[in-house]
Design a protein around this motif. Sequence first.
Motif, PDB file in Angstrom:
ATOM      1  N   PHE A 337       0.851  -1.181   0.000  1.00  0.00           N
ATOM      2  CA  PHE A 337       0.000   0.000   0.000  1.00  0.00           C
ATOM      3  C   PHE A 337       0.887   1.232   0.000  1.00  0.00           C
ATOM      4  O   PHE A 337       1.904   1.279   0.699  1.00  0.00           O
ATOM      5  CB  PHE A 337      -0.908   0.042   1.235  1.00  0.00           C
ATOM      6  N   PHE A 338       0.483   2.238  -0.785  1.00  0.00           N
ATOM      7  CA  PHE A 338       1.247   3.489  -0.812  1.00  0.00           C
ATOM      8  C   PHE A 338       0.331   4.613  -1.251  1.00  0.00           C
ATOM      9  O   PHE A 338      -0.361   4.492  -2.277  1.00  0.00           O
ATOM     10  CB  PHE A 338       2.437   3.368  -1.767  1.00  0.00           C
ATOM     11  N   ARG A 339       0.303   5.672  -0.489  1.00  0.00           N
ATOM     12  CA  ARG A 339      -0.537   6.844  -0.786  1.00  0.00           C
ATOM     13  C   ARG A 339      -1.991   6.412  -1.044  1.00  0.00           C
ATOM     14  O   ARG A 339      -2.631   6.884  -1.966  1.00  0.00           O
ATOM     15  CB  ARG A 339       0.010   7.628  -1.973  1.00  0.00           C
ATOM     16  N   ASN A 340      -2.456   5.508  -0.209  1.00  0.00           N
ATOM     17  CA  ASN A 340      -3.827   5.002  -0.292  1.00  0.00           C
ATOM     18  C   ASN A 340      -4.108   4.318  -1.632  1.00  0.00           C
ATOM     19  O   ASN A 340      -5.213   4.383  -2.167  1.00  0.00           O
ATOM     20  CB  ASN A 340      -4.847   6.118  -0.054  1.00  0.00           C
ATOM     21  N   ARG A 341      -3.097   3.660  -2.158  1.00  0.00           N
ATOM     22  CA  ARG A 341      -3.219   2.891  -3.404  1.00  0.00           C
ATOM     23  C   ARG A 341      -2.648   1.493  -3.177  1.00  0.00           C
ATOM     24  O   ARG A 341      -1.723   1.308  -2.369  1.00  0.00           O
ATOM     25  CB  ARG A 341      -2.446   3.563  -4.545  1.00  0.00           C
ATOM     26  N   LEU A 342      -3.212   0.527  -3.894  1.00  0.00           N
ATOM     27  CA  LEU A 342      -2.638  -0.806  -3.927  1.00  0.00           C
ATOM     28  C   LEU A 342      -1.584  -0.844  -5.025  1.00  0.00           C
ATOM     29  O   LEU A 342      -1.839  -0.405  -6.146  1.00  0.00           O
ATOM     30  CB  LEU A 342      -3.723  -1.845  -4.197  1.00  0.00           C
ATOM     31  N   VAL A 343      -0.409  -1.364  -4.689  1.00  0.00           N
ATOM     32  CA  VAL A 343       0.727  -1.328  -5.609  1.00  0.00           C
ATOM     33  C   VAL A 343       1.155  -2.752  -5.953  1.00  0.00           C
ATOM     34  O   VAL A 343       1.327  -3.594  -5.070  1.00  0.00           O
ATOM     35  CB  VAL A 343       1.911  -0.557  -4.996  1.00  0.00           C
ATOM     36  N   PHE A 344       1.327  -3.018  -7.236  1.00  0.00           N
ATOM     37  CA  PHE A 344       1.902  -4.264  -7.737  1.00  0.00           C
ATOM     38  C   PHE A 344       3.264  -3.955  -8.354  1.00  0.00           C
ATOM     39  O   PHE A 344       3.497  -2.861  -8.877  1.00  0.00           O
ATOM     40  CB  PHE A 344       1.032  -4.900  -8.829  1.00  0.00           C
ATOM     41  N   PRO A 392       6.772   0.826   2.169  1.00  0.00           N
ATOM     42  CA  PRO A 392       6.281   2.203   2.332  1.00  0.00           C
ATOM     43  C   PRO A 392       6.993   2.911   3.484  1.00  0.00           C
ATOM     44  O   PRO A 392       7.201   2.338   4.555  1.00  0.00           O
ATOM     45  CB  PRO A 392       4.792   2.018   2.648  1.00  0.00           C
ATOM     46  N   THR A 393       7.384   4.158   3.248  1.00  0.00           N
ATOM     47  CA  THR A 393       7.967   5.013   4.281  1.00  0.00           C
ATOM     48  C   THR A 393       7.291   6.375   4.207  1.00  0.00           C
ATOM     49  O   THR A 393       6.530   6.656   3.280  1.00  0.00           O
ATOM     50  CB  THR A 393       9.481   5.180   4.083  1.00  0.00           C
ATOM     51  N   GLY A 394       7.577   7.220   5.165  1.00  0.00           N
ATOM     52  CA  GLY A 394       7.017   8.563   5.139  1.00  0.00           C
ATOM     53  C   GLY A 394       7.491   9.369   3.946  1.00  0.00           C
ATOM     54  O   GLY A 394       6.764  10.221   3.422  1.00  0.00           O
ATOM     55  N   ALA A 395       8.717   9.102   3.494  1.00  0.00           N
ATOM     56  CA  ALA A 395       9.279   9.861   2.379  1.00  0.00           C
ATOM     57  C   ALA A 395       8.802   9.360   1.029  1.00  0.00           C
ATOM     58  O   ALA A 395       8.871  10.089   0.036  1.00  0.00           O
ATOM     59  CB  ALA A 395      10.810   9.809   2.435  1.00  0.00           C
ATOM     60  N   GLY A 396       8.323   8.132   0.966  1.00  0.00           N
ATOM     61  CA  GLY A 396       7.895   7.549  -0.298  1.00  0.00           C
ATOM     62  C   GLY A 396       7.895   6.039  -0.198  1.00  0.00           C
ATOM     63  O   GLY A 396       8.055   5.460   0.880  1.00  0.00           O
ATOM     64  N   LEU A 397       7.719   5.389  -1.335  1.00  0.00           N
ATOM     65  CA  LEU A 397       7.740   3.928  -1.389  1.00  0.00           C
ATOM     66  C   LEU A 397       9.153   3.477  -1.723  1.00  0.00           C
ATOM     67  O   LEU A 397       9.646   3.696  -2.830  1.00  0.00           O
ATOM     68  CB  LEU A 397       6.761   3.420  -2.450  1.00  0.00           C
TER      69      LEU A 397
END
Length: 746
Positions: A337-344, A392-397
Amino acid sequence: MRTRPILTAFNGGEASPLMGARTDFAKYPTLCRRLENFIPLVQGAVTRRPGTGFVRKAKGKCWLVPFEYSVDQAYMLEAGDSYLRIHLNHGTLLDGAAPLELVTPWTLPLSTDGDGACRLRHVQSRDVMYWACAGVPQQKLSRLGATNWTLERLKTRNGPFKDLNDDKAVTVYASAASGSITLTASADIFLPGHVGALFFIEMKDGGGLLPWEPGQVIAVDDLRRSDGKIYRCTAVEDVSGAAEVTGTVKPVHTYGRVWDGHNITGDDQDNGAEWEFIGCPYGFVEITAVASGTSATATVTGDWDLPPGVVGAGNATWRWAHAAYSDVEGWPEQIAFFRNRLVFARGSRVDCSVAADYQNFASKDYGVLTAEMAVALQIQSQRNNRCQWLAPTGAGLLIGTAGGEFLLSEQTSSEPFGPENAKAAPVTAYGSRGIVPPLVGATSLFIARAGRKLRAAAYSVEADGFTAPDQTWVAEHITASGVIGLAWADQPHALLWGVRVDGQLIAFTFDADQQVYAWSRHPMRGKVEAIGVIPAPQGDADELWLSVAREIDGETVRHIEYLTPTRDATAARDEWWHVDAGLMLRSDVDVTSVTGLDHLEGETVQVAVDGASHPDAVVTAGAIALVTPGRTILAGLPAPAVIEPMTLDVGGGAGTAQTLTQRIAKVSLRLVNTGGLKVGPDTAHLDQAWFREPADIMGAAAGLFTGDYELDFDGPWGAGARFTLVADGVQPCTLVGAVIDITTNG
């Protein structure tokens, strides 16, 4: 020369033999030559590792996956060869008398990487867990009720897709706009592996449809393109004798019918039409069968029918694309998960879903590109290295690849993350092994490509970028065989647990604020194959779970176990637990035997009766007989703990004492909540420490000792002074400090 140095801390952890002469290293006095089944604490002490409790025999070799709905509702999933079992509250979810079991599409070979690490990836949103594994489609695990769990294929909508075909000679058309259709291609583009995958098709050159414009003559059933969408005229202003033309309000709606204007001037000019949204110039289908390379059957999906400009042989279009993931292209290997998105992610490709719509991978919102839409990008680097993990981190994925680490984030911080504001920039170039790194505060702890170094990736203000210093340089031997699993337990001891290729359990005490970085080894009877961490049932600590392979009664079995809680002075005397694969029996009356130990058949087990040490016993027919009866009985495999501090550099007079002949005459140990230990110059020459007081009742457990305990130490003369402490029974031990009486000759 006689000296009495004090060891005030042991939380440097076990050090490499290569550190043996580094007396100039500031943390040298806190290092240990050997540290087994002792946990280094941030405060400086070491405490004996709690033992493990037996839950159930695993069905087979498996991985452990935490499923955490909340702090007080946490499960440990046993993911094995085509099956999934569910454990909770130190037990197993049952379907009648047998474990509840779900069938999974991944086999053990598929879920195991070449280096022995787990290839299963998973992320959770409340009652739903999304899975990815190389070789099989994405899956969706849902908890619908306490005993109602389902696992099904995760089907995405509207994408993601590969790049649009750019060969205008290769065209496709559809037999119909809705329902079950046939796709016909001018060249071989379909393979059996495309069954179950999505397919994108778009009108070429506008599909012969005129654009909507104001003031143009129009008739009912005319089609027009507007704002990336297609509309059908369903009604017009009808003034006798006047031309029927469009109004002035451009159609942009995405459902129903809307007028583009009406006769408001009072003249005899018709200037309004009603427009029905019928779709976009493109559409989506799911391939259901492949007849040949040029023919496939499909079902129209999405929120609208296929546009008329792709239906029929006369509308064959070169604007088409296959799904990014299929049996042909391969399935996602990473998920997050990143920025409220599912990531593949797979290979160097990364796909992010529509914001807050995890299964929707539409690149446009009804033909319009917005910041909420799906993001698709390739990680650009000099080498084509596969993505190994997403963190995921605060700075980005943070994206770990075999050749380096990248950060997926916004190009411009003032705008939201989206398809026109995304970048994947390199941050470090160490390369990663395929183990998802835990996020500890703002630091991601990842295993480097060779599997032997742990690196701590975090943003550094001083460096104005990410750094990832090596956390194993003081103890490179700890991870020399390679690491295949990690799990973080924040409470109560801030520990990163790890599994080595050889099956040994290791731990890393990590507290960057207090600058504590300490490794320890935790050998067990057997081989640890998988670990995971969930909140303990009481919610007051993090609990390590393990799958341990052991040879029991002539066969290899696998035990699901959990690390029992760390106790303190408030615990009852019979609550302390320092055996592995153990079971505890509580009775209202004295018992003389214990049953239920079938999982340790034929093994010699250590026993505690009401907290007191009891002679070892052999499990026969799943039971042991007791010499001393009691009401609280603990039995399990031995888990001896050993600590050997570094050679002390004291008493040298004119210089170092490292090579001088020395002898230890006395050791004073500062202890907390300790019930048993032995001390000597090495493990072959140990003296027992006795803590029983005259007032203690014979046969009952003595109170735990806290204070200073002095032992005469008949140590030999030799090069360098050192001692060994062993806690090998069922009693706890916490060592806070030690004062050593050393005589130096030279």
